[in-house]
Design a protein around this motif. Structure first.
Motif, PDB file in Angstrom:
ATOM      1  N   SER A  30       3.381  -6.195   2.208  1.00  0.00           N
ATOM      2  CA  SER A  30       4.801  -5.824   2.210  1.00  0.00           C
ATOM      3  C   SER A  30       5.327  -5.637   0.798  1.00  0.00           C
ATOM      4  CB  SER A  30       5.610  -6.897   2.941  1.00  0.00           C
ATOM      5  OG  SER A  30       6.997  -6.705   2.770  1.00  0.00           O
ATOM      6  N   LEU A  31       4.973  -6.554  -0.100  1.00  0.00           N
ATOM      7  CA  LEU A  31       5.415  -6.450  -1.492  1.00  0.00           C
ATOM      8  C   LEU A  31       4.873  -5.179  -2.138  1.00  0.00           C
ATOM      9  CD1 LEU A  31       6.715  -7.543  -4.056  1.00  0.00           C
ATOM     10  CD2 LEU A  31       4.703  -9.003  -4.392  1.00  0.00           C
ATOM     11  N   TYR A  32       3.597  -4.913  -1.951  1.00  0.00           N
ATOM     12  CA  TYR A  32       2.982  -3.704  -2.512  1.00  0.00           C
ATOM     13  C   TYR A  32       3.675  -2.464  -1.947  1.00  0.00           C
ATOM     14  CZ  TYR A  32      -1.041  -1.603  -4.966  1.00  0.00           C
ATOM     15  OH  TYR A  32      -1.860  -0.935  -5.864  1.00  0.00           O
ATOM     16  N   SER A  33       3.966  -2.480  -0.653  1.00  0.00           N
ATOM     17  CA  SER A  33       4.621  -1.338  -0.014  1.00  0.00           C
ATOM     18  C   SER A  33       5.974  -1.049  -0.641  1.00  0.00           C
ATOM     19  CB  SER A  33       4.802  -1.602   1.489  1.00  0.00           C
ATOM     20  OG  SER A  33       3.564  -1.810   2.134  1.00  0.00           O
ATOM     21  N   ARG A  34       6.739  -2.099  -0.914  1.00  0.00           N
ATOM     22  CA  ARG A  34       8.076  -1.909  -1.483  1.00  0.00           C
ATOM     23  C   ARG A  34       8.040  -1.395  -2.911  1.00  0.00           C
ATOM     24  NH1 ARG A  34      10.913  -5.694  -2.624  1.00  0.00           N
ATOM     25  NH2 ARG A  34       9.619  -7.551  -2.286  1.00  0.00           N
ATOM     26  N   LEU A  35       6.953  -1.679  -3.619  1.00  0.00           N
ATOM     27  CA  LEU A  35       6.842  -1.246  -5.008  1.00  0.00           C
ATOM     28  C   LEU A  35       6.318   0.182  -5.155  1.00  0.00           C
ATOM     29  CD1 LEU A  35       5.415  -4.531  -6.611  1.00  0.00           C
ATOM     30  CD2 LEU A  35       7.744  -3.645  -6.751  1.00  0.00           C
ATOM     31  N   LEU A  36       5.865   0.758  -4.051  1.00  0.00           N
ATOM     32  CA  LEU A  36       5.381   2.135  -4.110  1.00  0.00           C
ATOM     33  C   LEU A  36       6.526   3.103  -4.399  1.00  0.00           C
ATOM     34  CD1 LEU A  36       2.968   2.357  -1.029  1.00  0.00           C
ATOM     35  CD2 LEU A  36       2.297   2.488  -3.436  1.00  0.00           C
ATOM     36  N   PRO A  37       6.294   4.137  -5.186  1.00  0.00           N
ATOM     37  CA  PRO A  37       7.305   5.185  -5.355  1.00  0.00           C
ATOM     38  C   PRO A  37       7.338   6.060  -4.105  1.00  0.00           C
ATOM     39  CG  PRO A  37       5.316   5.775  -6.537  1.00  0.00           C
ATOM     40  CD  PRO A  37       5.086   4.385  -5.996  1.00  0.00           C
ATOM     41  N   ASN A  38       8.186   7.065  -4.110  1.00  0.00           N
ATOM     42  CA  ASN A  38       8.319   7.940  -2.945  1.00  0.00           C
ATOM     43  C   ASN A  38       7.206   8.992  -2.913  1.00  0.00           C
ATOM     44  OD1 ASN A  38      10.639   6.672  -1.978  1.00  0.00           O
ATOM     45  ND2 ASN A  38      11.980   7.944  -3.222  1.00  0.00           N
ATOM     46  N   PHE A  39       6.061   8.590  -2.378  1.00  0.00           N
ATOM     47  CA  PHE A  39       4.961   9.527  -2.204  1.00  0.00           C
ATOM     48  C   PHE A  39       5.215  10.364  -0.951  1.00  0.00           C
ATOM     49  CE2 PHE A  39       2.286   6.361  -4.622  1.00  0.00           C
ATOM     50  CZ  PHE A  39       2.038   7.207  -5.694  1.00  0.00           C
ATOM     51  N   LYS A  40       5.350  11.666  -1.125  1.00  0.00           N
ATOM     52  CA  LYS A  40       5.542  12.550   0.011  1.00  0.00           C
ATOM     53  C   LYS A  40       4.202  13.132   0.462  1.00  0.00           C
ATOM     54  CE  LYS A  40      10.254  13.966  -1.188  1.00  0.00           C
ATOM     55  NZ  LYS A  40      11.170  15.107  -1.471  1.00  0.00           N
ATOM     56  N   THR A  41       3.990  13.148   1.775  1.00  0.00           N
ATOM     57  CA  THR A  41       2.762  13.702   2.325  1.00  0.00           C
ATOM     58  C   THR A  41       3.096  14.650   3.474  1.00  0.00           C
ATOM     59  OG1 THR A  41       2.436  11.984   4.005  1.00  0.00           O
ATOM     60  CG2 THR A  41       1.579  11.534   1.798  1.00  0.00           C
ATOM     61  N   ASP A  42       2.114  15.400   3.890  1.00  0.00           N
ATOM     62  CA  ASP A  42       2.326  16.335   4.992  1.00  0.00           C
ATOM     63  C   ASP A  42       2.370  15.631   6.343  1.00  0.00           C
ATOM     64  OD1 ASP A  42       2.407  18.526   3.302  1.00  0.00           O
ATOM     65  OD2 ASP A  42       0.241  18.846   3.397  1.00  0.00           O
ATOM     66  N   GLU A  43       1.710  14.473   6.468  1.00  0.00           N
ATOM     67  CA  GLU A  43       1.597  13.858   7.788  1.00  0.00           C
ATOM     68  C   GLU A  43       1.629  12.342   7.818  1.00  0.00           C
ATOM     69  OE1 GLU A  43      -2.406  14.341   9.427  1.00  0.00           O
ATOM     70  OE2 GLU A  43      -3.003  15.245   7.512  1.00  0.00           O
ATOM     71  N   PHE A  44       1.520  11.666   6.688  1.00  0.00           N
ATOM     72  CA  PHE A  44       1.371  10.216   6.716  1.00  0.00           C
ATOM     73  C   PHE A  44       2.663   9.490   6.349  1.00  0.00           C
ATOM     74  CE2 PHE A  44      -2.890  11.786   5.204  1.00  0.00           C
ATOM     75  CZ  PHE A  44      -3.514  11.664   6.434  1.00  0.00           C
ATOM     76  N   LYS A  45       2.907   8.364   7.043  1.00  0.00           N
ATOM     77  CA  LYS A  45       4.032   7.499   6.692  1.00  0.00           C
ATOM     78  C   LYS A  45       3.558   6.122   6.239  1.00  0.00           C
ATOM     79  CE  LYS A  45       4.830   5.673  11.363  1.00  0.00           C
ATOM     80  NZ  LYS A  45       5.806   5.544  12.475  1.00  0.00           N
ATOM     81  N   GLY A  46       2.253   5.920   6.241  1.00  0.00           N
ATOM     82  CA  GLY A  46       1.714   4.637   5.824  1.00  0.00           C
ATOM     83  C   GLY A  46       0.227   4.730   5.538  1.00  0.00           C
ATOM     84  N   ILE A  47      -0.331   3.625   5.062  1.00  0.00           N
ATOM     85  CA  ILE A  47      -1.760   3.527   4.763  1.00  0.00           C
ATOM     86  C   ILE A  47      -2.325   2.355   5.551  1.00  0.00           C
ATOM     87  CG2 ILE A  47      -3.510   3.143   2.985  1.00  0.00           C
ATOM     88  CD1 ILE A  47      -1.472   4.251   0.946  1.00  0.00           C
ATOM     89  N   MET A  48      -3.377   2.590   6.312  1.00  0.00           N
ATOM     90  CA  MET A  48      -4.039   1.544   7.071  1.00  0.00           C
ATOM     91  C   MET A  48      -5.363   1.207   6.398  1.00  0.00           C
ATOM     92  SD  MET A  48      -3.918  -0.504   9.653  1.00  0.00           S
ATOM     93  CE  MET A  48      -2.635   0.221  10.702  1.00  0.00           C
ATOM     94  N   ILE A  49      -5.478  -0.030   5.912  1.00  0.00           N
ATOM     95  CA  ILE A  49      -6.712  -0.485   5.294  1.00  0.00           C
ATOM     96  C   ILE A  49      -7.551  -1.171   6.369  1.00  0.00           C
ATOM     97  CG2 ILE A  49      -7.747  -1.907   3.492  1.00  0.00           C
ATOM     98  CD1 ILE A  49      -5.163  -1.662   1.916  1.00  0.00           C
ATOM     99  N   ASN A  50      -8.570  -0.478   6.844  1.00  0.00           N
ATOM    100  CA  ASN A  50      -9.465  -1.010   7.863  1.00  0.00           C
ATOM    101  C   ASN A  50     -10.564  -1.815   7.178  1.00  0.00           C
ATOM    102  OD1 ASN A  50      -8.528   0.421  10.466  1.00  0.00           O
ATOM    103  ND2 ASN A  50      -8.702   2.095   8.987  1.00  0.00           N
TER     104      ASN A  50
END
Length: 237
Positions: A30-50
């Motif tokens: 959650s902390l890392y997510s909040r520190l991310l800048p506004n990365f715009k993508t064509d289809e993704f709203k998040g990153i899943m680390i499997n």
């Protein structure tokens, strides 16, 4: 275009272990997510680390487990036994940050993002001593002399919620813990929180979302901090 807003962890090999793993990594994710800048993508709203115990096990797992709608998927290895056996929450925070950095830099390379941004976030979290604090809501008093805030401190095993009052100079006059949320996914907490209401220049309330519990702070600032009048009440309706 969607913005990358969230980072999550998934351990597909064991549902029970995954539940604990997700919960105990949420603080740093959650902390890392909040520190991310506004990365715009064509289809993704998040990153899943499997996370898997070994890349060799991938052939034995259903490939559909690694597909999450609207999320960029990346796979990394993890020693789950080592993580679960770590003796302190601080060690788990440190482990989580190290564990997620390599796959996130991999995603940055794949999507042509500036990797230095991720390296900077890594160092910033260390500088913050892995503390994930965020303000849910704040509001100024009618006379504009004070501000009240709902401050959330997200930990490995819980989220503490504080009612905090500051004066015009930004000095904290007082703070009161009003609840502890056992679910570390902040969405559980957000579904419970209501809003701040000042009923007087020196009296402020906060309620849960259903107005079943009301938290009340009454205070009077004196000439010296030790003479501050402070009264906390909790009403169950």
């Amino acid at each position: 275009m969607p913005l990358i807003r969230n980072i999550e962890f998934f351990f597909p090999e064991d549902g029970q272990a995954n539940s604990i793993f997700y919960s105990e990594t949420r603080c740093i994710a959650s902390l890392y997510s909040r520190l991310l800048p506004n990365f715009k993508t064509d289809e993704f709203k998040g990153i899943m680390i499997n996370c898997v115990s070994s890349f060799d096990i991938l052939d034995k797992l259903d490939s559909g487990l690694f597909i999450t709608f609207d999320y960029k998927s990346v796979i990394t290895e993890i020693d789950m036994r080592e993580f679960l056996s770590l003796p302190t929450d601080q060690r788990k925070k440190e482990y989580t940050l190290k564990m997620m950095q390599k796959p996130l830099e991999q995603v940055a390379e794949e999507l042509n993002w500036d990797i230095s941004i991720f390296k900077d976030i890594y160092q910033k979290i260390i500088a913050l001593n892995f503390e994930n604090k965020w303000v849910y809501s704040n509001k100024r008093s009618p006379n504009r002399k004070y501000s009240s805030s709902i401050v959330c401190e997200q930990e490995v095993s819980y989220i503490d919620v504080y009612f905090e009052i500051k004066n015009r100079n930004g000095e904290v006059l007082g703070r009161e813990r009003i609840m502890r949320e056992p679910h570390t996914d902040e969405q559980h907490l957000l579904n419970k929180l209501g809003k701040i209401e000042w009923t007087h220049n020196h009296k402020v309330t906060f309620s849960d979302l259903d107005y079943k519990t009301i938290y009340i702070i009454t205070f009077i600032e004196k000439d010296t901090p030790e003479k501050l009048f402070w009264k906390y009440e909790q009403l169950i309706i």
